[in-house]
Write a protein that holds these residues in place. Structure first.
Motif, mmCIF file in Angstrom:
data_model
loop_
_atom_site.group_PDB
_atom_site.id
_atom_site.type_symbol
_atom_site.label_atom_id
_atom_site.label_comp_id
_atom_site.label_asym_id
_atom_site.label_seq_id
_atom_site.Cartn_x
_atom_site.Cartn_y
_atom_site.Cartn_z
ATOM 1 N N PRO A 26 0.836 -1.207 0.000
ATOM 2 C CA PRO A 26 0.000 0.000 0.000
ATOM 3 C C PRO A 26 0.874 1.261 0.000
ATOM 4 O O PRO A 26 1.845 1.348 0.745
ATOM 5 C CB PRO A 26 -0.801 -0.117 1.300
ATOM 6 N N GLY A 27 0.534 2.191 -0.866
ATOM 7 C CA GLY A 27 1.292 3.426 -0.979
ATOM 8 C C GLY A 27 2.541 3.310 -1.831
ATOM 9 O O GLY A 27 3.242 4.288 -2.049
ATOM 10 N N GLY A 28 2.815 2.117 -2.331
ATOM 11 C CA GLY A 28 4.022 1.890 -3.120
ATOM 12 C C GLY A 28 3.850 2.250 -4.577
ATOM 13 O O GLY A 28 2.762 2.558 -5.045
ATOM 14 N N GLU A 29 4.951 2.214 -5.278
ATOM 15 C CA GLU A 29 4.979 2.468 -6.718
ATOM 16 C C GLU A 29 5.745 1.352 -7.390
ATOM 17 O O GLU A 29 6.657 0.762 -6.798
ATOM 18 C CB GLU A 29 5.688 3.787 -7.028
ATOM 19 N N CYS A 30 5.378 1.071 -8.625
ATOM 20 C CA CYS A 30 6.123 0.089 -9.409
ATOM 21 C C CYS A 30 5.780 0.258 -10.875
ATOM 22 O O CYS A 30 4.846 0.959 -11.233
ATOM 23 C CB CYS A 30 5.812 -1.334 -8.952
ATOM 24 N N ARG A 31 6.558 -0.395 -11.692
ATOM 25 C CA ARG A 31 6.248 -0.491 -13.114
ATOM 26 C C ARG A 31 5.540 -1.818 -13.322
ATOM 27 O O ARG A 31 5.821 -2.799 -12.627
ATOM 28 C CB ARG A 31 7.516 -0.418 -13.953
ATOM 29 N N ALA A 32 4.605 -1.844 -14.274
ATOM 30 C CA ALA A 32 3.846 -3.068 -14.515
ATOM 31 C C ALA A 32 3.382 -3.109 -15.966
ATOM 32 O O ALA A 32 3.211 -2.064 -16.603
ATOM 33 C CB ALA A 32 2.632 -3.129 -13.599
ATOM 34 N N ASN A 33 3.189 -4.302 -16.459
ATOM 35 C CA ASN A 33 2.496 -4.499 -17.728
ATOM 36 C C ASN A 33 1.046 -4.787 -17.390
ATOM 37 O O ASN A 33 0.753 -5.549 -16.466
ATOM 38 C CB ASN A 33 3.095 -5.677 -18.504
ATOM 39 N N VAL A 61 -7.732 3.416 -5.002
ATOM 40 C CA VAL A 61 -6.534 2.888 -4.342
ATOM 41 C C VAL A 61 -5.245 3.404 -4.974
ATOM 42 O O VAL A 61 -4.163 3.139 -4.470
ATOM 43 C CB VAL A 61 -6.523 1.339 -4.322
ATOM 44 N N GLY A 62 -5.366 4.133 -6.073
ATOM 45 C CA GLY A 62 -4.165 4.666 -6.697
ATOM 46 C C GLY A 62 -4.423 5.185 -8.087
ATOM 47 O O GLY A 62 -5.558 5.404 -8.494
ATOM 48 N N LYS A 63 -3.328 5.377 -8.800
ATOM 49 C CA LYS A 63 -3.417 5.814 -10.186
ATOM 50 C C LYS A 63 -2.347 5.098 -10.979
ATOM 51 O O LYS A 63 -1.309 4.692 -10.446
ATOM 52 C CB LYS A 63 -3.270 7.322 -10.322
ATOM 53 N N ALA A 64 -2.625 4.934 -12.240
ATOM 54 C CA ALA A 64 -1.661 4.343 -13.165
ATOM 55 C C ALA A 64 -1.308 5.408 -14.190
ATOM 56 O O ALA A 64 -2.181 6.129 -14.668
ATOM 57 C CB ALA A 64 -2.264 3.128 -13.867
ATOM 58 N N ILE A 65 -0.043 5.518 -14.497
ATOM 59 C CA ILE A 65 0.408 6.448 -15.530
ATOM 60 C C ILE A 65 0.894 5.622 -16.706
ATOM 61 O O ILE A 65 1.767 4.760 -16.547
ATOM 62 C CB ILE A 65 1.527 7.363 -14.994
ATOM 63 N N VAL A 66 0.321 5.879 -17.867
ATOM 64 C CA VAL A 66 0.655 5.112 -19.063
ATOM 65 C C VAL A 66 2.037 5.538 -19.562
ATOM 66 O O VAL A 66 2.269 6.715 -19.842
ATOM 67 C CB VAL A 66 -0.403 5.323 -20.171
#
Length: 79
Positions: A26-33, A61-66
């Motif tokens: 929770p609160g973390g960031e990562c790269r993902a496909n 719960v968050g946001k995704a940046i393309v």
């Protein structure tokens, strides 16, 4: 399973592959496909830099940046 708001009134789920980590805290960031289901239902909705709200049920719960779009059905072209 999180949902992604590809339109103001449309959310979709996806298969998600985290890169370089096994689990996102929770609160973390990562790269993902991310592979959205039924992309033909919302064509031309993604572009590099777009922010997408991610939710679980009614909770954001968050946001995704393309960073890149590999499905030509989903990629929006300006011009």
């Amino acid at each position: 399973m999180p949902n992604f708001a590809v339109h103001d009134d449309y959310q979709t789920s996806a298969r998600i592959e985290l890169l370089d980590i096994a689990e996102l805290a929770p609160g973390g960031e990562c790269r993902a496909n991310v592979w959205f289901i039924t992309p033909e239902a919302y064509p031309n909705t993604l572009w590099r830099g777009r922010e997408i709200v991610v939710s679980e049920a009614s909770h954001v719960v968050g946001k995704a940046i393309v960073l890149a779009v590999f499905n030509p059905v989903l990629e929006r072209h300006n011009g």
